[in-house]
Design an enzyme around this catalytic site. Structure first.
Site, PDB file in Angstrom:
ATOM      1  N   THR A   1      -7.493  -1.558  -4.957  1.00 23.91           N
ATOM      2  CA  THR A   1      -7.006  -0.176  -4.934  1.00 23.91           C
ATOM      3  C   THR A   1      -5.987   0.032  -6.047  1.00 23.91           C
ATOM      4  OG1 THR A   1      -7.291  -0.223  -2.551  1.00 23.91           O
ATOM      5  CG2 THR A   1      -6.011   1.597  -3.447  1.00 23.91           C
TER       6      THR A   1
ATOM      7  N   HIS B   1      -6.476  26.386   1.933  1.00 24.97           N
ATOM      8  CA  HIS B   1      -6.906  25.795   3.200  1.00 24.97           C
ATOM      9  C   HIS B   1      -6.828  24.279   3.163  1.00 24.97           C
ATOM     10  CE1 HIS B   1      -9.323  24.250   6.419  1.00 24.97           C
ATOM     11  NE2 HIS B   1     -10.151  23.730   5.539  1.00 24.97           N
ATOM     12  N   PHE B   2      -7.396  23.673   2.129  1.00 24.46           N
ATOM     13  CA  PHE B   2      -7.422  22.201   2.217  1.00 24.46           C
ATOM     14  C   PHE B   2      -6.059  21.584   1.934  1.00 24.46           C
ATOM     15  CE2 PHE B   2      -9.632  22.448  -2.070  1.00 24.46           C
ATOM     16  CZ  PHE B   2      -8.674  21.797  -2.815  1.00 24.46           C
ATOM     17  N   HIS B   3      -5.192  22.314   1.195  1.00 18.19           N
ATOM     18  CA  HIS B   3      -3.815  21.819   1.117  1.00 18.19           C
ATOM     19  C   HIS B   3      -3.129  21.985   2.466  1.00 18.19           C
ATOM     20  CE1 HIS B   3      -4.464  21.794  -3.232  1.00 18.19           C
ATOM     21  NE2 HIS B   3      -3.458  20.939  -3.277  1.00 18.19           N
TER      22      HIS B   3
ATOM     23  N   THR C   1     -11.643  -0.215  -0.566  1.00 24.35           N
ATOM     24  CA  THR C   1     -11.569   0.565   0.662  1.00 24.35           C
ATOM     25  C   THR C   1     -12.652   0.135   1.636  1.00 24.35           C
ATOM     26  OG1 THR C   1     -10.778   2.383  -0.690  1.00 24.35           O
ATOM     27  CG2 THR C   1     -11.463   2.910   1.551  1.00 24.35           C
TER      28      THR C   1
ATOM     29  N   LYS D   1      -7.063  17.996  21.147  1.00 26.97           N
ATOM     30  CA  LYS D   1      -5.959  17.118  20.759  1.00 26.97           C
ATOM     31  C   LYS D   1      -4.646  17.894  20.734  1.00 26.97           C
ATOM     32  CE  LYS D   1      -8.241  13.508  18.136  1.00 26.97           C
ATOM     33  NZ  LYS D   1      -7.325  12.351  18.190  1.00 26.97           N
TER      34      LYS D   1
ATOM     35  N   TYR E   1       0.834  -1.202   0.000  1.00 27.77           N
ATOM     36  CA  TYR E   1       0.000   0.000   0.000  1.00 27.77           C
ATOM     37  C   TYR E   1       0.872   1.256   0.000  1.00 27.77           C
ATOM     38  CZ  TYR E   1      -4.927  -1.385   0.806  1.00 27.77           C
ATOM     39  OH  TYR E   1      -6.219  -1.824   0.670  1.00 27.77           O
TER      40      TYR E   1
ATOM     41  N   ASP F   1      -2.743 -11.334  12.803  1.00 29.63           N
ATOM     42  CA  ASP F   1      -3.082 -10.779  11.490  1.00 29.63           C
ATOM     43  C   ASP F   1      -4.409 -10.053  11.633  1.00 29.63           C
ATOM     44  OD1 ASP F   1      -3.172 -10.158   8.763  1.00 29.63           O
ATOM     45  OD2 ASP F   1      -2.209 -12.041   8.238  1.00 29.63           O
TER      46      ASP F   1
ATOM     47  N   ASN G   1      -8.094  -8.771   2.789  1.00 27.47           N
ATOM     48  CA  ASN G   1      -7.159  -7.655   2.865  1.00 27.47           C
ATOM     49  C   ASN G   1      -6.343  -7.556   1.587  1.00 27.47           C
ATOM     50  OD1 ASN G   1      -6.035  -5.544   4.249  1.00 27.47           O
ATOM     51  ND2 ASN G   1      -4.559  -6.803   5.361  1.00 27.47           N
TER      52      ASN G   1
ATOM     53  N   SER H   1       0.041  11.121  17.969  1.00 27.02           N
ATOM     54  CA  SER H   1      -0.050  10.747  19.373  1.00 27.02           C
ATOM     55  C   SER H   1       1.050   9.759  19.736  1.00 27.02           C
ATOM     56  CB  SER H   1      -1.416  10.126  19.673  1.00 27.02           C
ATOM     57  OG  SER H   1      -2.438  11.048  19.393  1.00 27.02           O
TER      58      SER H   1
ATOM     59  N   HIS I   1     -17.158  14.744   3.256  1.00 25.31           N
ATOM     60  CA  HIS I   1     -16.646  15.338   4.477  1.00 25.31           C
ATOM     61  C   HIS I   1     -16.117  14.291   5.450  1.00 25.31           C
ATOM     62  CE1 HIS I   1     -15.443  18.682   6.722  1.00 25.31           C
ATOM     63  NE2 HIS I   1     -15.697  17.940   7.774  1.00 25.31           N
TER      64      HIS I   1
ATOM     65  N   SER J   1      -9.354  11.720  27.299  1.00 27.78           N
ATOM     66  CA  SER J   1      -9.815  12.883  26.552  1.00 27.78           C
ATOM     67  C   SER J   1      -9.615  12.694  25.057  1.00 27.78           C
ATOM     68  CB  SER J   1      -8.978  14.090  26.973  1.00 27.78           C
ATOM     69  OG  SER J   1      -9.745  15.050  27.561  1.00 27.78           O
TER      70      SER J   1
ATOM     71  N   THR K   1     -10.682  18.917  18.149  1.00 28.54           N
ATOM     72  CA  THR K   1      -9.388  19.025  17.472  1.00 28.54           C
ATOM     73  C   THR K   1      -8.432  19.887  18.296  1.00 28.54           C
ATOM     74  OG1 THR K   1     -10.674  18.962  15.447  1.00 28.54           O
ATOM     75  CG2 THR K   1      -8.357  19.437  15.224  1.00 28.54           C
TER      76      THR K   1
ATOM     77  N   GLU L   1     -14.769  11.687   4.603  1.00 26.27           N
ATOM     78  CA  GLU L   1     -13.505  11.270   3.978  1.00 26.27           C
ATOM     79  C   GLU L   1     -12.328  12.069   4.527  1.00 26.27           C
ATOM     80  OE1 GLU L   1     -12.344   9.027   2.053  1.00 26.27           O
ATOM     81  OE2 GLU L   1     -10.520   9.899   1.219  1.00 26.27           O
TER      82      GLU L   1
ATOM     83  N   SER M   1      -8.508  -6.206  -1.098  1.00 27.70           N
ATOM     84  CA  SER M   1      -8.653  -4.757  -0.946  1.00 27.70           C
ATOM     85  C   SER M   1      -7.482  -4.032  -1.574  1.00 27.70           C
ATOM     86  CB  SER M   1      -8.694  -4.373   0.531  1.00 27.70           C
ATOM     87  OG  SER M   1      -9.815  -4.891   1.147  1.00 27.70           O
TER      88      SER M   1
ATOM     89  N   MET N   1       0.528  22.184 -13.133  1.00 26.48           N
ATOM     90  CA  MET N   1      -0.481  23.217 -12.866  1.00 26.48           C
ATOM     91  C   MET N   1       0.162  24.527 -12.463  1.00 26.48           C
ATOM     92  SD  MET N   1      -3.594  21.620 -10.801  1.00 26.48           S
ATOM     93  CE  MET N   1      -2.705  20.422  -9.898  1.00 26.48           C
TER      94      MET N   1
ATOM     95  N   THR O   1     -11.320  -6.343  13.057  1.00 27.07           N
ATOM     96  CA  THR O   1     -10.052  -6.653  13.719  1.00 27.07           C
ATOM     97  C   THR O   1      -9.953  -5.925  15.053  1.00 27.07           C
ATOM     98  OG1 THR O   1      -9.040  -6.831  11.536  1.00 27.07           O
ATOM     99  CG2 THR O   1      -7.559  -6.646  13.412  1.00 27.07           C
TER     100      THR O   1
ATOM    101  N   ASN P   1      -2.302  -1.085   8.142  1.00 29.06           N
ATOM    102  CA  ASN P   1      -2.073  -2.499   7.903  1.00 29.06           C
ATOM    103  C   ASN P   1      -0.832  -2.995   8.609  1.00 29.06           C
ATOM    104  OD1 ASN P   1      -3.494  -4.481   6.129  1.00 29.06           O
ATOM    105  ND2 ASN P   1      -3.820  -2.632   4.948  1.00 29.06           N
TER     106      ASN P   1
ATOM    107  N   ARG Q   1       3.366  10.715  -9.338  1.00 28.62           N
ATOM    108  CA  ARG Q   1       2.479  11.047 -10.459  1.00 28.62           C
ATOM    109  C   ARG Q   1       1.665  12.305 -10.129  1.00 28.62           C
ATOM    110  NH1 ARG Q   1      -2.026   9.843 -14.130  1.00 28.62           N
ATOM    111  NH2 ARG Q   1      -2.329  12.027 -14.593  1.00 28.62           N
TER     112      ARG Q   1
ATOM    113  N   THR R   1     -11.609  -2.912   3.323  1.00 27.09           N
ATOM    114  CA  THR R   1     -10.613  -2.582   4.344  1.00 27.09           C
ATOM    115  C   THR R   1     -11.296  -2.103   5.611  1.00 27.09           C
ATOM    116  OG1 THR R   1      -8.988  -1.949   2.693  1.00 27.09           O
ATOM    117  CG2 THR R   1      -8.683  -1.059   4.890  1.00 27.09           C
TER     118      THR R   1
ATOM    119  N   ASP S   1       1.690  16.339 -11.747  1.00 26.12           N
ATOM    120  CA  ASP S   1       0.511  17.141 -12.096  1.00 26.12           C
ATOM    121  C   ASP S   1       0.577  18.501 -11.406  1.00 26.12           C
ATOM    122  OD1 ASP S   1      -0.588  15.171 -13.678  1.00 26.12           O
ATOM    123  OD2 ASP S   1      -1.770  14.292 -12.059  1.00 26.12           O
TER     124      ASP S   1
ATOM    125  N   PHE T   1      -5.755  19.028 -13.384  1.00 27.50           N
ATOM    126  CA  PHE T   1      -6.169  19.309 -11.998  1.00 27.50           C
ATOM    127  C   PHE T   1      -7.148  18.261 -11.470  1.00 27.50           C
ATOM    128  CE2 PHE T   1      -9.091  22.561 -14.109  1.00 27.50           C
ATOM    129  CZ  PHE T   1     -10.288  21.968 -13.784  1.00 27.50           C
TER     130      PHE T   1
ATOM    131  N   TYR U   1     -11.957  13.159   7.432  1.00 24.03           N
ATOM    132  CA  TYR U   1     -11.587  12.633   8.752  1.00 24.03           C
ATOM    133  C   TYR U   1     -11.095  11.206   8.676  1.00 24.03           C
ATOM    134  CZ  TYR U   1     -13.177  17.016  10.278  1.00 24.03           C
ATOM    135  OH  TYR U   1     -13.267  18.360  10.416  1.00 24.03           O
TER     136      TYR U   1
END
Lengths: 313, 680, 224
Positions: B150, B420-422, B202, B363, B63, B136, B143, B300, B285, B316, B360, B287, B146, B81, B212, B125, B73, B205, B77, B104, B289
């Site tokens: 992918t 933001h999302f990057h 997925t 954390k 994986y 396992d 597995n 952690s 959304h 906590s 968040t 996804e 899966s 861009m 498991t 995994n 790859r 998985t 791209d 894009f 998380y």
């Protein structure tokens, strides 16, 4: 070697690079904050009440959050640095894993900030609802906005005229925009005037904006709509009422007529080289588009994949 | 003609040099690799030890390799861009709109589905069964299926480079643009089928890992003794199980629209394109998380290990993780505040989105307090973690900003949003998997990675990220929308040039990472991890050898503490010997290798390709093959292999020996130290 | 601050979550704490999770159906199209097949090959009848000009009911495979696990059908 050895040897090697590291991190954070608070042009230079209010909310929210984010960043860097393994002065507390007081604080700080920001979000969502009319002595000017592949059609229903790729508006007069799309989705957005709104086929969205001073404001589509997307921008000319009246008169005296055949021409995928106007518009055209009584945009019409659309600048 | 459906020579982009050359290069490289493998005689080894392996560690490594290759790859791209936008100020640049749109779209699709997802799943995994102290995952062959599905999805996406075209509607194919009327090419079909295939993988998985973690744990491992990474993996896989069926259903609807003229999302026939928006974000959304929660788990582990302290506020952290898991399903509408849903709806979803910032934030504070009073070692994984906290604090800030509906009215779909999302995906997910990769590499391969190059990679990535996306925030605030193939606004241009510089710095970071692998492999004998515990770790993955034997643990460990291995080490030091006497070794049953996964993936590629090009006979053949594979798999009698007790004993005795030696070494050293400095 | 801190000693309970100082003997408090669950539990549990995910898949189709139910595009609605008699027979077939599937479980538990095969065959025949009736209904609708391309409402109807039909068909293929496996392989553990999953699947499809029957057919025909 270090299964039980605590990895002490490894620490010494890492000491030197870490010092430089933390200064670097702090600098990066500062540069970013400078950029955020910096001198954006469009949304941060409002030309109307909506964008002005939105800028205020944007900056207020940033400042509120920075009040917690900046200390957190510095605390992180400070704690990590002070408790570096090589610092003989740091007091080690290897058993400090739980503290009710600390837990209370770490849950309540973000909660309080979010309650505060949530209040701002609730109030401002209602104050700045795009469909909310603007308080003004002047009667709002109705404008019907149609996004097409790949151009904007602005119909002035009460004036009986229309314009392609240029939005002419009087400054100081609220604009009542009715927004739809003749084909795929787009988003109507004039950053200096305020809120964007999706243009969707078969639906009409309501958006109130106002330009409070004359000027040329860039408008654009904020939703990918195909190969001509990058050309889907237009100028919003905010002019005085007299200039606007003069523009209406001159528009009525020249240019083509927007009837059904002309509209069908607009449905074809193209990017007009220049903005132009229609001296008259068929009554009820916008309603027919919204009610889907007219056909949707043609799309590529059987063109093979990878063929570039004609008319790209 | 009809034999091959829509497929003709026109599908090969002979008239467009760029995709043709890049495609040809990819094909040549792949053929060269395969030829090298065959000529060198590695094929039987690969087939036996990797391709048909059902060992969770091997699958996890595959994986991660898939994710690494696809990262290259997707990154190409990204360079294309950024370069296009530098060149395209009042100019056409080097990519025509149709090609730019494919770039894009492919970048987003690949980075989310074939880089971030496989990397996160790969680390889960390798590590989760080890941390749980078991042999396992619940369903080892599943597995393998899966993973190979992918990989099949990834292969189809890359196939579109050479045969036909890729999706031109962005990484989420919003109708009506993605409907047949506006996207008649095969691009959207490539997108949908590759995601359907990998999405099934997925989902399986998710099922596998939920089972498991909930049903297979070492004796004594209560929920409140599970390592944080296992908790976050559980949350992430619960989200997969709940969210991925939504993606499957949504893409199935779009495919029905495109293939048989249904009217789910069309402009005509009463279809409703807003429904697609709602459905896709009901998956999309969570996804976010699915990706970021395991990364939080990695931080952690790393922060705790390298602060030489248990995780602060463990309970906590569990609450925070599960709170995020649940709330993430209630916020999808914030992706389209600008649809005009009305003030109440917008405000409620805005506030719900902000609420996620609370757990968040908790954390972040808990990581901070984990370091507080600790003894912090600035290793590469720790640098990634600290870099993450700093970067993510800003990303979280802009995220909450976007959750304020009126602010979003001015920022949505601008480059600010993209920045933001990057900021969160690179700053949290990618930094996290890199931290986990360096941290757990010795466990998987038995030698550590070069620290010097690792630190270079970290600094180049961190600085490169901010140089690339700091300007993104600025041009976003200057009204630049995303996905512009060209533009005529002078103010944007210098920032985009700076951003290009940032991408090049990241490129250097990636080169440093490749060099790190090369150098580390060449000097692996000096950097062997003979102890199995190179970082003075705290959880069970460090209790076994590096790399672990196929059965992980000769005898399942008894868990008596929230940090089982640290606890074992502490008790061993107290009593001066290993905590458990040598057990009576028993032979161990392990699942047998199976080509099922590989065959399934092969059939999936064939069927997917046939569906994309409307080659119906091949579709039928592929489906029949799938059923045949199922029957053959169901029919086999020997699905387990026996590892003899002597072999188990040999491997475990070696592990016990090094640990005993380490323990005595430690005691000797302590005695020497006590004599030298009697007062301490 | 150290006053507020709590020591984390080996086996201690710093979070006050109830498990006292450990004696080194694992506490078998359930939830896998006594070690990995047996294979039968793991397989059944995993399959349950799959069924839950499948229910979510169906819920998407249910959601689109309820959104698009008024989007008739000038075409017919539920009242003009649905024949409750046909649906009643379909429902009876499926419910009876669930009953016979339950009988199979009893026979399998007793390792009785003959009765296992007989009850499985009955289950299969009932399933086939169900599919036959559904295909007949679909063809009838298409012949009336009320195919899935007619309107968004019909699109969502065909997709929802068809999705269930595809599941039943897959279940029938699986059932056939099971019928071949019992005599060929006998009642060994792996086969028993597989049958457990099959019966879960078959009963789950019944539950989905109850939803379809209620939401699509009953509510569709009683409301205008």
């Amino acid at each position: 070697m270090s299964a039980f050895a605590g990895g002490d040897a490894a620490i010494d090697r890492k000491r030197s690079s870490a010092a430089a590291g933390h200064v670097g991190l702090a600098l990066i954070a500062l540069v970013l904050l400078g950029q955020l608070a910096g001198c954006g042009r469009a949304q941060l230079q409002p030309a109307g009440p909506i964008s002005d209010a939105e800028r205020k909310i944007l900056l207020d929210s940033v400042v509120i959050m920075l009040a917690i984010v900046i200390p957190t960043i510095f605390a992180t860097l400070g704690v990590a640095w002070w408790y570096r393994a090589s610092n003989p002065r740091a007091r080690r507390l290897p058993d400090f894993v739980y503290s009710g007081r600390v837990e209370l604080i770490v849950w309540s700080i973000p909660t309080l900030v979010i309650i505060f920001l949530g209040g701002i979000a609730w109030i401002s969502s209602h104050d700045l609802d795009p469909a909310q009319p603007l308080p003004s002595k002047a009667a709002p000017l109705d404008i019907q906005v149609v996004s097409l592949d790949w151009k904007w059609l602005f119909i002035y229903p009460r004036l009986g005229i229309a314009s392609v790729n240029r939005l002419e508006v009087p400054a100081g007069v609220p604009l009542h925009l009715m927004v739809t799309s003749a084909s795929v989705w787009n988003a109507f957005w004039v950053p200096q005037l305020g809120s964007m709104l999706y243009c969707m086929n078969g639906m009409s969205g309501t958006l109130y904006l106002e330009a409070d001073r004359p000027g040329v404001y860039r408008g654009e589509s904020a939703m990918i709509s195909g190969d001509g997307f990058a050309d889907m921008h237009f100028d919003t000319d905010a002019v005085t009422q007299e200039q606007f009246n003069a523009w209406v008169t001159s528009t009525r005296n020249a240019g083509p007529v927007l009837d059904d055949p002309a509209y069908r021409g607009l449905l074809r995928q193209s990017v007009p080289p220049h903005p132009y106007t229609y001296r008259s518009v068929r009554q009820g055209l916008f309603a027919d588009i919204v009610m889907q009584r007219l056909p949707p945009g043609e799309g590529p019409r059987g063109a093979a994949p990878n063929v570039h659309p004609v008319g790209l600048k | 003609m009809t034999l091959l459906g829509k497929l003709t020579w026109q599908a090969i982009p002979l008239h467009e040099p760029l995709p043709l050359f890049s495609g040809a290069a990819v094909v040549i490289i792949m053929v060269a690799i395969v030829a090298w493998v065959v000529i060198k005689g590695y094929l039987p080894y690969l087939w036996r030890e990797w391709i048909t392996s059902v060992d969770h560690k091997r699958i996890g490594v595959m994986y991660c390799i898939l994710a690494g290759v696809m990262l290259l790859r997707g990154f190409i791209d990204a360079i294309m861009m950024r370069t296009q936008q530098v060149m395209a100020y009042n100019a056409p640049g080097f990519l025509p709109p149709s090609h730019f749109a494919q770039v894009f779209s492919a970048h987003g699709t690949i980075m989310i589905f074939f880089v971030a997802m496989p990397f996160v799943i790969g680390l889960m995994n390798v590590i989760v069964p080890l941390q749980l102290g078991v042999r396992d995952v619940a369903f080892p062959t599943l597995n393998s299926v899966s993973f190979w599905l992918t990989a099949a999805g990834a292969l189809l996406v890359n196939l579109s480079l050479v045969v036909g075209e890729f999706d031109r509607t962005g990484w989420l194919p919003y109708p009506p643009l993605s409907e047949l009327a506006y996207s008649p090419g095969v691009g959207v079909d490539y997108y949908c089928w590759s995601l359907q295939i990998s999405g099934v993988g997925t989902l399986m998985t998710g099922i596998n890992f939920v089972t498991t973690i909930l049903k297979l744990r070492a004796p004594g491992m209560h929920y409140t003794r599970m390592p944080m990474f296992c908790w976050t993996a559980l949350a992430s896989n619960l989200l997969i199980v709940a969210a991925f069926p939504v993606l499957t259903a949504t893409l199935a609807m779009l495919l029905l629209d495109r293939y048989v003229g249904f009217h789910f999302f069309t402009d005509t026939g009463g279809g409703n394109s807003m429904m697609f928006m709602n459905l896709i974000w009901a998956w999309g959304h969570p996804e976010v998380y699915i990706l970021v929660l395991p990364a939080f788990g990695i931080y952690s582990e790393v922060v705790s290990t390298f602060s030489s302290k248990p995780l602060f506020g463990y309970r906590s952290m569990i609450y925070a993780t599960m709170a995020i898991c649940i709330i993430s399903f209630m916020v999808w509408l914030h992706h389209f505040f600008t649809m005009g849903a009305g003030a109440d709806v917008n405000a409620i979803f805005g506030i719900a989105s902000m609420i996620i910032a609370v757990p968040t934030g908790v954390k972040i504070f808990n990581w901070l307090f984990t370091m507080y009073g600790g003894s912090v070692r600035f290793t590469t994984p720790m640098l990634w973690s600290i870099g993450f906290i700093v970067t993510f604090a800003i990303g979280g800030l802009t995220g909450v900003l976007l959750a304020v509906p009126p602010a979003d009215f001015q920022l949505h779909n601008s480059v600010f949003l993209v920045a933001h999302f990057h900021n969160v995906i690179i700053g949290a997910v990618i930094f996290g998997v890199f931290a986990g990769y360096v941290y757990w590499f010795p466990k998987a391969f038995g030698f550590t990675l070069d620290e010097r190059l690792g630190k270079w990679a970290f600094w180049l990535w961190l600085i490169g990220f901010w140089v690339a996306w700091g300007p993104g925030y600025v041009v976003g605030l200057e009204g630049m929308t995303r996905r512009l193939q060209h533009y005529d606004v002078a103010e944007w241009h210098p920032w985009l040039v700076v951003a290009e510089g940032g991408v090049l710095i990241i490129l250097l970071g990636i080169i440093a990472q490749i060099a790190q692998i090369v150098v580390s492999v060449r000097t692996r004998e000096q950097r062997r991890d003979v102890t199995g515990d190179p970082w003075d770790g705290r959880n069970l993955e460090w209790a076994t050898a590096s790399p672990p034997p196929p059965f992980n643990f000769a005898v399942l460990p008894d868990v008596t503490d929230q940090e089982p291995y640290w606890d074992m080490k502490a008790r061993a030091r107290e009593i001066g010997q290993l905590t458990r006497p040598e057990p009576e070794y028993q032979p161990i049953h392990m699942p047998r290798n199976s080509p099922t996964g590989f065959v399934t993936a092969f059939l999936a590629v064939v069927s997917g390709f046939a569906l994309i090009w409307h080659i119906w006979w091949l579709v039928v053949l592929g489906l029949a093959g799938a059923y045949a594979t199922f029957v053959v798999f169901a029919w086999r009698d020997h699905d387990e292999e026996l590892i003899p007790a002597e072999e188990v004993a040999r491997l475990d005795r070696a592990n016990r020996a090094v640990r005993s030696a380490a323990l005595h070494h430690r005691q000797l050293r302590r005695e020497v130290e006590t004599q030298r400095e009697p007062r301490q | 601050m150290s006053a507020a801190s709590t020591a984390l000693r080996a086996g201690s309970d710093p979070y006050h979550i109830g498990h006292g100082p450990s004696t080194g003997v694992p506490e078998y408090t359930g939830h896998g704490a006594g070690g990995p669950a047996p294979k039968r539990i793991v397989v059944g549990y995993g399959f349950w999770i799959f069924i839950l995910s499948d229910v979510i898949l169906f819920s998407c189709f249910f959601a689109t159906y309820t959104v698009l139910i008024e989007a008739r595009n000038g075409g017919p609605g539920p009242q003009q199209l649905f024949d409750l008699h046909n649906t009643a027979v379909e429902t009876a077939c499926l419910l009876l097949s669930s009953f016979s599937c339950g009988m199979t479980s009893l026979a399998v538990a007793r390792h009785n090959l003959l009765w296992s095969e007989i009850t499985l065959a009955i289950t299969g025949l009932l399933g086939l009848t169900f599919i036959g009736l559904e295909v007949h209904e679909f063809l009838g609708l298409v012949a009336q000009g009320a195919g899935p391309t007619r309107s968004a409402f019909l699109t969502s109807f065909f997709a929802l009911v068809g999705c269930h039909g595809v599941h039943v068909t897959a279940g029938l293929l699986w059932l056939g495979t099971m019928m071949a496996q019992f005599p060929a392989k006998g009642f060994k553990q792996t086969i028993l696990h597989r049958y457990l999953c099959f019966s879960l699947f078959w009963h789950a499809l019944d539950i989905i059908w109850i939803g379809i029957f209620t939401v699509v057919y009953l509510i569709g025909t009683i409301t205008p």
